[in-house]
Every structure is written in structure tokens, then in C-alpha cells.
Write an enzyme that holds these catalytic residues in place. Sequence first.
Site, PDB file in Angstrom:
ATOM      1  N   GLU A  29       0.843  -1.209   0.000  1.00  0.00           N
ATOM      2  CA  GLU A  29       0.000   0.000   0.000  1.00  0.00           C
ATOM      3  C   GLU A  29       0.878   1.258   0.000  1.00  0.00           C
ATOM      4  O   GLU A  29       0.600   2.220  -0.724  1.00  0.00           O
ATOM      5  CB  GLU A  29      -0.923   0.015   1.226  1.00  0.00           C
TER       6      GLU A  29
ATOM      7  N   SER B  49      -8.071  -9.104   7.039  1.00  0.00           N
ATOM      8  CA  SER B  49      -7.990 -10.118   5.983  1.00  0.00           C
ATOM      9  C   SER B  49      -8.293 -11.527   6.509  1.00  0.00           C
ATOM     10  O   SER B  49      -8.002 -12.515   5.848  1.00  0.00           O
ATOM     11  CB  SER B  49      -6.595 -10.070   5.344  1.00  0.00           C
TER      12      SER B  49
HETATM   13  S1  SF4 Z   1     -11.218  -0.661   4.312  1.00  0.00           S
HETATM   14 FE1  SF4 Z   1      -9.794  -2.434   4.390  1.00  0.00          FE
HETATM   15  S2  SF4 Z   1      -8.847  -2.480   2.371  1.00  0.00           S
HETATM   16 FE2  SF4 Z   1      -9.786  -0.471   2.617  1.00  0.00          FE
HETATM   17  S3  SF4 Z   1      -8.182   0.818   3.391  1.00  0.00           S
HETATM   18 FE3  SF4 Z   1      -9.258   0.015   5.183  1.00  0.00          FE
HETATM   19  S4  SF4 Z   1      -8.156  -1.853   5.751  1.00  0.00           S
HETATM   20 FE4  SF4 Z   1      -7.490  -1.299   3.680  1.00  0.00          FE
END
Ligand code: SF4
Length: 279
Positions: A124, A262
Site C-alpha cells: 500500500e 484479511s
Molecule cells: S477498508 Fe480495508 S482495504 Fe480499505 S483501506 Fe481500510 S483496511 Fe485497507
Amino acid sequence: MKINVAKSAGFCFGVKRAIDTALKTAASGRNVYMLGDIVHNEEVVRQVGKAGVKKISALSAGKNKTLLIRAHGSSQSILTKARKLGYTIVDATCPMVKEIHRIARDMEKKGYGIIIIGDKKHDEVLGIAGQLATKAIVIDNATRIPTGMLKKIKKACVVVQSTQNIEKVLRIVEKLKSVIPDLIFCNTICKPTQIRQEELKKMPLENDVMIVIGSKNSANTKRLYEIARALNPRSYWIGSRKDLKRDWFKRSKNVGITAGASTPDVTLQEIVSYLKTLS
Ligand code: SF4
């Protein structure tokens, strides 16, 4: 033993959306490829692989191939290269990560240097840095601030990897303020992470034992564990039911459970069912 599951435990909407997109795209009969794992969770990786999505480590000829961009997002250079090679792009970047990209690009255009608070090698963070024409400064810890380099910067904008711990981020921002005269702080920690961290301020104190579920390579699970452990030494980080030890629950009246963004619901439910047999 009472079992208390955090309301926010498990998939966040961004991860769920990316997995659904991957499964749908594979089911449509396309040849789907992905650079790296869809999320940091072995069970989900297996499921997506079984559906036909292939993991690759580098791009090659892309004719008749679809490249799925994961929830973490991607740099502009990878997107450009993939298009040139002939890939069709299906973008499953989380909208909240896209928002960080937008802020970083806009502020750079306005003349601000961009500082990213996050894990240096996380996809990210690389994706956010990869939106910019200039090199972003990435800071991962309040004890590792490149003060000499920062003193040369007059104005900067700070964005944050979506799953960072707010307390740690604020410590870094305080230090940055003392070095950079014009500093804009954009708290881009996403809402699901904020809710998860907020819940964890109480749960470890209200439960005898705290269980944090998620893969060892999941950065957001690691942060949840660190927060829990700081408040309750009887906090344990596990990947699945088989990691649980009965000894942990001796003389316990209650156990709190949370799970990283996750972690699939099936893993969470297996653990809850097992703990019920101990109660
Ligand atoms: S909602 Fe989930 S995928 Fe989106 S930024 Fe937050 S942690 Fe990351």
C-alpha cells in the site's frame, strides 16, 4: 467462560470487495493474473487460487490476460507498464486507498513534499509513493525520523497508510511539526481500522484473555496484537484454531476475540466454536 467477539472482527469492506471482484472476474472465464497475494491470509489466497486467479511476481506479455489490482492498490508505473504489455486492468483498489492516492497527488501539485507514515516495504505504501512525480519520504517509527533531510523541507503534507496505529502516528506527527514549518496532516487511517482500534482500547481490559486472529504476515493484525498486548499480557496472536492452547484459558471468566481485516469469517467461527467447547 464468556466469549466476546469484537463487532469489527474480520473482513473490512475493502478486502471483501477485492475478493468478490477477483472471484467474479475469474468466473467470467477471463485469464486473471495478480501481482502478489490478494490479501495476507493463506486461506483466502487458497480460495482465490482455486477459483483460477494466478499469482505472478512480474509482468510479461499481456495479450488476452487480465491484471487484477489488489485492495492495497498499485503504483502508476505498474499500471502503465501493464497496459503497454496488453493487459486489461480490473482495479479492485479499496476506495479508501484511492482517496489517499488522490490527496497525495493533489498536495504534491500544490507544492507540498509528501511524507507517508507507514511500513516502508508494504504494497500500500509503495502504491501511494508510486502516484507521485517526486520521491516521497516514508517514516515507520517516531525513533527513526530523518531530521537532517526534513530540515530542508519548508512545506509538507503527511498521509498515513490506512491500517496504522493512530497513537503511533500522532507521536510521529508531533515530531515532524517541530522540524517542518508548514505541515499539513491528513489522517488517512480508514474508518474500519479506526473502529477496530477503538474497540481494542477496552476489550483487552474487560477480558481475562484476548485472542487476535490473522496471518503472521498481516500488518494490520500485527498492530491489533500490539495494542491488545500492551493492555493485557494474556493476549495471543493466532492464525487458526490449531494454534490455540487450552492452558491459556485456565481460570478465565471471559475471552475477547478480534480478527484482522484479511481474516475470513470461517476461521473466526471455527475458533469461536472450539472455545465454546471449553466453556
Ligand atoms: S477498508 Fe480495508 S482495504 Fe480499505 S483501506 Fe481500510 S483496511 Fe485497507
